[in-house]
Structure formats: C-alpha cells, structure tokens
Design a protein around this motif. Sequence first.
Motif, PDB file in Angstrom:
ATOM      1  N   GLY A  71       0.832  -1.190   0.000  1.00 27.14           N
ATOM      2  CA  GLY A  71       0.000   0.000   0.000  1.00 27.14           C
ATOM      3  C   GLY A  71       0.864   1.237   0.000  1.00 27.14           C
ATOM      4  O   GLY A  71       2.057   1.185   0.300  1.00 27.14           O
ATOM      5  N   ALA A  72       0.253   2.349  -0.367  1.00 26.47           N
ATOM      6  CA  ALA A  72       0.920   3.649  -0.366  1.00 26.47           C
ATOM      7  C   ALA A  72      -0.171   4.694  -0.197  1.00 26.47           C
ATOM      8  O   ALA A  72      -1.071   4.782  -1.041  1.00 26.47           O
ATOM      9  CB  ALA A  72       1.698   3.863  -1.655  1.00 26.47           C
ATOM     10  N   SER A  73      -0.097   5.478   0.887  1.00 24.53           N
ATOM     11  CA  SER A  73      -1.183   6.400   1.204  1.00 24.53           C
ATOM     12  C   SER A  73      -0.678   7.790   1.549  1.00 24.53           C
ATOM     13  O   SER A  73       0.385   7.953   2.144  1.00 24.53           O
ATOM     14  CB  SER A  73      -1.989   5.879   2.401  1.00 24.53           C
ATOM     15  OG  SER A  73      -2.593   4.651   2.097  1.00 24.53           O
ATOM     16  N   ASP A  74      -1.512   8.756   1.187  1.00 20.42           N
ATOM     17  CA  ASP A  74      -1.343  10.129   1.639  1.00 20.42           C
ATOM     18  C   ASP A  74      -2.388  10.325   2.728  1.00 20.42           C
ATOM     19  O   ASP A  74      -3.586  10.219   2.465  1.00 20.42           O
ATOM     20  CB  ASP A  74      -1.565  11.099   0.478  1.00 20.42           C
ATOM     21  CG  ASP A  74      -1.360  12.542   0.869  1.00 20.42           C
ATOM     22  OD1 ASP A  74      -1.459  12.876   2.075  1.00 20.42           O
ATOM     23  OD2 ASP A  74      -1.121  13.363  -0.037  1.00 20.42           O
ATOM     24  N   HIS A  75      -1.940  10.586   3.947  1.00 22.21           N
ATOM     25  CA  HIS A  75      -2.853  10.742   5.078  1.00 22.21           C
ATOM     26  C   HIS A  75      -3.100  12.206   5.433  1.00 22.21           C
ATOM     27  O   HIS A  75      -3.671  12.491   6.478  1.00 22.21           O
ATOM     28  CB  HIS A  75      -2.320   9.986   6.301  1.00 22.21           C
ATOM     29  CG  HIS A  75      -2.274   8.506   6.103  1.00 22.21           C
ATOM     30  ND1 HIS A  75      -3.410   7.738   5.894  1.00 22.21           N
ATOM     31  CD2 HIS A  75      -1.224   7.646   6.054  1.00 22.21           C
ATOM     32  CE1 HIS A  75      -3.060   6.466   5.749  1.00 22.21           C
ATOM     33  NE2 HIS A  75      -1.736   6.385   5.838  1.00 22.21           N
ATOM     34  N   GLY A  76      -2.646  13.119   4.572  1.00 17.51           N
ATOM     35  CA  GLY A  76      -2.794  14.536   4.869  1.00 17.51           C
ATOM     36  C   GLY A  76      -1.713  15.019   5.807  1.00 17.51           C
ATOM     37  O   GLY A  76      -1.040  15.995   5.540  1.00 17.51           O
ATOM     38  N   VAL A  77      -1.506  14.319   6.906  1.00 14.98           N
ATOM     39  CA  VAL A  77      -0.461  14.655   7.868  1.00 14.98           C
ATOM     40  C   VAL A  77       0.875  14.019   7.479  1.00 14.98           C
ATOM     41  O   VAL A  77       1.927  14.448   7.918  1.00 14.98           O
ATOM     42  CB  VAL A  77      -0.830  14.212   9.297  1.00 14.98           C
ATOM     43  CG1 VAL A  77      -2.074  14.935   9.778  1.00 14.98           C
ATOM     44  CG2 VAL A  77      -1.012  12.710   9.390  1.00 14.98           C
ATOM     45  N   SER A  78       0.804  12.973   6.664  1.00 13.04           N
ATOM     46  CA  SER A  78       1.988  12.200   6.315  1.00 13.04           C
ATOM     47  C   SER A  78       1.776  11.484   4.992  1.00 13.04           C
ATOM     48  O   SER A  78       0.646  11.390   4.497  1.00 13.04           O
ATOM     49  CB  SER A  78       2.287  11.164   7.409  1.00 13.04           C
ATOM     50  OG  SER A  78       1.230  10.217   7.489  1.00 13.04           O
ATOM     51  N   GLU A  79       2.882  11.004   4.446  1.00 12.99           N
ATOM     52  CA  GLU A  79       2.841  10.112   3.283  1.00 12.99           C
ATOM     53  C   GLU A  79       3.505   8.814   3.723  1.00 12.99           C
ATOM     54  O   GLU A  79       4.534   8.845   4.411  1.00 12.99           O
ATOM     55  CB  GLU A  79       3.591  10.722   2.102  1.00 12.99           C
ATOM     56  CG  GLU A  79       2.893  11.935   1.531  1.00 12.99           C
ATOM     57  CD  GLU A  79       3.628  12.554   0.360  1.00 12.99           C
ATOM     58  OE1 GLU A  79       2.949  12.969  -0.589  1.00 12.99           O
ATOM     59  OE2 GLU A  79       4.878  12.618   0.389  1.00 12.99           O
ATOM     60  N   ALA A  80       2.900   7.670   3.343  1.00 17.14           N
ATOM     61  CA  ALA A  80       3.342   6.400   3.895  1.00 17.14           C
ATOM     62  C   ALA A  80       3.391   5.296   2.852  1.00 17.14           C
ATOM     63  O   ALA A  80       2.534   5.226   1.964  1.00 17.14           O
ATOM     64  CB  ALA A  80       2.404   5.984   5.032  1.00 17.14           C
ATOM     65  N   LEU A  81       4.392   4.441   3.000  1.00 19.36           N
ATOM     66  CA  LEU A  81       4.545   3.229   2.202  1.00 19.36           C
ATOM     67  C   LEU A  81       4.351   2.047   3.144  1.00 19.36           C
ATOM     68  O   LEU A  81       4.869   2.051   4.268  1.00 19.36           O
ATOM     69  CB  LEU A  81       5.955   3.159   1.600  1.00 19.36           C
ATOM     70  CG  LEU A  81       6.417   4.366   0.797  1.00 19.36           C
ATOM     71  CD1 LEU A  81       7.889   4.223   0.425  1.00 19.36           C
ATOM     72  CD2 LEU A  81       5.544   4.533  -0.440  1.00 19.36           C
ATOM     73  N   TYR A  82       3.604   1.047   2.704  1.00 17.52           N
ATOM     74  CA  TYR A  82       3.319  -0.124   3.532  1.00 17.52           C
ATOM     75  C   TYR A  82       3.850  -1.375   2.845  1.00 17.52           C
ATOM     76  O   TYR A  82       3.649  -1.576   1.643  1.00 17.52           O
ATOM     77  CB  TYR A  82       1.817  -0.254   3.774  1.00 17.52           C
ATOM     78  CG  TYR A  82       1.244   0.930   4.507  1.00 17.52           C
ATOM     79  CD1 TYR A  82       1.318   1.013   5.895  1.00 17.52           C
ATOM     80  CD2 TYR A  82       0.661   1.981   3.816  1.00 17.52           C
ATOM     81  CE1 TYR A  82       0.816   2.106   6.574  1.00 17.52           C
ATOM     82  CE2 TYR A  82       0.148   3.086   4.492  1.00 17.52           C
ATOM     83  CZ  TYR A  82       0.237   3.139   5.868  1.00 17.52           C
ATOM     84  OH  TYR A  82      -0.261   4.229   6.540  1.00 17.52           O
ATOM     85  N   LEU A  83       4.507  -2.230   3.618  1.00 11.91           N
ATOM     86  CA  LEU A  83       5.104  -3.450   3.096  1.00 11.91           C
ATOM     87  C   LEU A  83       5.271  -4.433   4.239  1.00 11.91           C
ATOM     88  O   LEU A  83       4.896  -4.133   5.375  1.00 11.91           O
ATOM     89  CB  LEU A  83       6.466  -3.140   2.449  1.00 11.91           C
ATOM     90  CG  LEU A  83       7.481  -2.448   3.374  1.00 11.91           C
ATOM     91  CD1 LEU A  83       8.865  -3.018   3.166  1.00 11.91           C
ATOM     92  CD2 LEU A  83       7.493  -0.956   3.041  1.00 11.91           C
ATOM     93  N   SER A  84       5.821  -5.584   3.935  1.00 20.74           N
ATOM     94  CA  SER A  84       6.123  -6.581   4.960  1.00 20.74           C
ATOM     95  C   SER A  84       7.588  -6.937   4.889  1.00 20.74           C
ATOM     96  O   SER A  84       8.185  -6.951   3.809  1.00 20.74           O
ATOM     97  CB  SER A  84       5.291  -7.850   4.744  1.00 20.74           C
ATOM     98  OG  SER A  84       3.935  -7.602   5.029  1.00 20.74           O
ATOM     99  N   ASP A  85       8.163  -7.256   6.050  1.00 22.21           N
ATOM    100  CA  ASP A  85       9.543  -7.733   6.074  1.00 22.21           C
ATOM    101  C   ASP A  85       9.537  -9.223   5.723  1.00 22.21           C
ATOM    102  O   ASP A  85       8.468  -9.802   5.471  1.00 22.21           O
ATOM    103  CB  ASP A  85      10.202  -7.398   7.418  1.00 22.21           C
ATOM    104  CG  ASP A  85       9.785  -8.286   8.577  1.00 22.21           C
ATOM    105  OD1 ASP A  85       8.976  -9.231   8.402  1.00 22.21           O
ATOM    106  OD2 ASP A  85      10.268  -8.033   9.697  1.00 22.21           O
TER     107      ASP A  85
END
Length: 176
Positions: A119-133
Amino acid sequence: MSAPLSPLNDAGLASVRPIGAGVRIGHVHLKVSDLDRSLAFYCGVLGFQLMQRYGTQAAFISAGGYHHHIGLNTWESKGGSPPPRGTTGLYHTAILYPTRAELADALRRLIEAGVPLEGASDHGVSEALYLSDPDRNGVELYWDRPEAEWPRAPDGKLQMVTERLDLQDLLASAQP
C-alpha cells in the motif's frame, strides 16, 4: 490480582490526563525466524546500520549510530512461521523519515531490491509506504508533513485522510 480494566468511551478517554509530550517510543524488538535474512532486509535494503550482534540469535540495528532502533531476535522464533491472520499482535512497525526526499530514497531502495509494496497512502499529515519484512511483520515507512500543513476542520480538530499516494511524484523528490 488486580481488577480488570473497564473500557472507556470517547468522553472517558478525553478526561484522562495525557502523558508528557516528550515521551517517544524508543525501539521495537521483533521476533524473526532467520536473523541473517532479516539483516539483509533491514540493513541491506532499508539501510539500517548493524550496531551489535549476539551470534546467530540477536542483532541491534539503528539509523545514525543510536544504540538501536530495532532489535531482531530468534530466541523464541528460529525457523518459526508468522502468526496467522485473525490473531492479535503488532500490526506494523512505523519508521519515520525526516524528509520527503529520504522517504523517496527508501522507495527507490525497495524498487531496486524488488520488495513489493502492499500500500501507499497520503494521510494529509503524512505520506506512507506499507510493506512486509521477510517474516511478514508489517512495516510502514513514512514522513510527516510540517504540522502547519496538517488538514484541520473549521473547529481546529485534525482531519486525517487516506488517499492514494502518487509514487512517481514521490520518486521525483529523491535526491540524485
């Protein structure tokens, strides 16, 4: 034996005195099944520095020379499997990058290593990348926008969002 805690509703939570603003989460310690594989991911892909290793059982890694931001161990998990869906546990470890350019560099590293995003999201307060190790522990890589730019309602309350993050635009902000 102590009495069980009673759940609080929003009004009850609002009346609880908060902890100090200077409190921070100092590190996370993850159970992994293969220490070398985890080090290859956290150090080899994400770029953390190995600070100390305890043989084949544990390692402590950091950004910038701190004693450790992440501990990795196989004390109870060597060769183990991830917990099944539908069970409790850590949802993800969030790693905060100081700038958008450094988050873009993290994305470049993931692409070069062939690590897929979940996933990859813009939360307004932050920008984030989501993954698993490699052990399917959730990982969030993010940067915070300056607080003055956070979306707020007319009454001043924070209004976070979850919108699609433009990965090409993020990559364009990486340092050459």
